[in-house]
Design an enzyme around this catalytic site. Structure first.
Site, PDB file in Angstrom:
ATOM      1  N   CYS A   1       3.699   2.073  12.386  1.00 64.00           N
ATOM      2  CA  CYS A   1       4.603   2.907  11.596  1.00 64.00           C
ATOM      3  C   CYS A   1       5.112   4.097  12.397  1.00 64.00           C
ATOM      4  O   CYS A   1       6.104   4.716  12.052  1.00 64.00           O
ATOM      5  CB  CYS A   1       3.888   3.405  10.352  1.00 64.00           C
TER       6      CYS A   1
ATOM      7  N   ALA B   1       0.817  -1.221   0.000  1.00 66.70           N
ATOM      8  CA  ALA B   1       0.000   0.000   0.000  1.00 66.70           C
ATOM      9  C   ALA B   1       0.850   1.270   0.000  1.00 66.70           C
ATOM     10  O   ALA B   1       0.446   2.291  -0.563  1.00 66.70           O
ATOM     11  CB  ALA B   1      -0.951  -0.005   1.190  1.00 66.70           C
ATOM     12  N   THR B   2       2.035   1.227   0.600  1.00 69.36           N
ATOM     13  CA  THR B   2       2.900   2.417   0.591  1.00 69.36           C
ATOM     14  C   THR B   2       3.281   2.770  -0.843  1.00 69.36           C
ATOM     15  O   THR B   2       3.172   3.929  -1.257  1.00 69.36           O
ATOM     16  CB  THR B   2       4.168   2.194   1.454  1.00 69.36           C
TER      17      THR B   2
END
Length: 404
Positions: free
Chosen positions: A328, A75-76
């Site tokens: 994160c 997804a990043t």
């Protein structure tokens, strides 16, 4: 019962055994290990066929056309490709982007980078329940706005945005709408035929697939154009070069197929466990849920325990694998920027714990968690002078603390 109990499904999920078994068939000499781009022999054809099946499985999860799915490393990367890709392709049309203050760092830091390149970004403030009001979004839109990037489900508090309404508004203004669905794909129904979303980021390891694989949905009608961020052999219709990781792609496809088939039953069971957990701890004094309780994904519960320091609580809950903030950002001792954006003070933000429940969580584990949390809070508050002052009726906001 295995300790510590895993209650951090929003950070990552274990690979479903059915997915792992499928992946293993695409790695060794005995399996289908060829390069999907090798067109001259059967090893390549078989690998390409496996990729095609997986592409269709991911597309089916969101009711898309298989040609609209681009495989990425997660997804990043999908967020980077979507946001930078649109910004660089449409920069002649405008240089204004809208997002929210509670987005994942992969969106916020990408926007920060674009600001350094001369783009202008508006960061919307959510309401206290974590949801962006539509009128605030509409008020931020300008003639030179080219992109709106709003997540479907928040990774820290689990609230769900009304993406149908956001999509309608963006389409009516001719603005591209990107949605980060890392926390919702496989957990909530997504239908690109009814929701006017142009770009969707998907993560494999958030839905019982492997890490290191994700996808970006890129709408074909009306066609969305992107400038590639990774250059090479022109794979993925030129949008993302690099040899396709067949075994990981197959894993993502299988995870998507299972998620689609079992979504309703999974959600019902998980929501029941989440409610059991909340009902078991909500009687604890000065305990608050962060984020909207009705518009919330089934497995998520973010709770602040006032007058308890978050880090000491994490240590006390050593039998529970939970997090404060998201994985994160929880490595830093900064209070969660998401909770600060909701208007929580530093103390409340620091005393918050994110519990996230998933496919393999059991009732026995939730019972043990309730017991552990209750005991730990009692013990920590016994040691807290602030708790004592609060119980004595002292308003801590009025206390003049001496500065040394």
């Amino acid at each position: 019962m295995k300790l510590p109990i895993y209650l951090d499904y929003a950070a990552t999920t274990p690979v479903d055994p059915r997915v792992a078994e499928k992946m293993f068939q695409y790695m060794t000499m005995d399996g289908i290990f060829g390069n999907p781009a090798s067109r001259s022999h059967r090893y390549g054809w078989q690998a390409e066929e496996a990729v095609d099946v997986a592409r269709s499985q991911v597309a089916d999860l969101i009711n898309a056309d298989h040609r609209e799915i681009v495989f990425t490393s997660g997804a990043t990367e999908s967020n980077n490709l979507a946001i930078k890709g649109v910004a660089h392709f449409y920069n002649k049309k405008g240089k204004h982007i809208i997002t929210s203050k509670t987005e994942h760092k992969a969106v916020l830091d990408t926007c920060r980078q674009l600001e350094r390149e001369g783009f202008e970004v508006t960061y919307l403030e959510p309401e206290a329940n974590g949801i962006i009001p539509m009128e605030r979004l509409e008020a931020a839109m300008r003639d030179d706005t080219i992109l709106v990037s709003i997540m479907h489900v928040n990774n820290e508090i689990g609230v769900i945005h009304d993406v149908d309404a956001i999509g309608e508004l963006c389409r009516s203004k001719g603005i591209i709408f990107h949605m980060d669905a890392a926390q919702s794909a496989g957990k909530l129904p997504i239908d690109v035929q009814t929701t006017k979303v142009d770009l969707i980021s998907i993560s494999g390891h958030k839905m019982y697939g492997p890490k290191g694989i994700g996808a970006l949905y890129v709408r074909r009608k009306p066609r969305i154009r992107l400038e590639a961020q990774m250059h090479g052999g022109g794979h993925e219709r030129g949008m993302r070069s690099g040899t396709l990781a067949t075994h990981q792609i197959v894993g993502l496809g299988e995870a998507a197929a299972i998620a689609k088939a079992e979504m309703a039953t999974d959600n019902a069971r998980i929501a029941k466990l989440r409610d059991k957990l909340w009902n078991g701890i909500k009687h604890i004094e000065e305990t608050y849920v962060n984020g909207d309780m009705t518009h919330r994904v089934s497995g998520s519960l973010n709770v602040s325990f006032n007058y308890v320091e978050g880090e000491s609580l994490m240590m006390a809950l050593k039998d529970l694998a939970v997090s404060s903030g998201s994985a994160c950002t929880s490595a830093s001792l900064e209070p969660s920027y998401v909770l600060r954006a909701l208007g929580l003070n530093d103390e409340m933000a620091h005393s918050s714990i994110r519990f996230s429940i998933g496919r393999f969580t059991t009732e026995e584990e939730i019972d043990h968690a309730i017991e552990t949390i209750t005991q730990s809070i009692d013990k920590l508050r016994e040691m807290s002078p602030l708790w004592e002052m609060f119980k004595d009726g002292i308003d801590l906001n009025q206390v003049q603390w001496a500065h040394h």
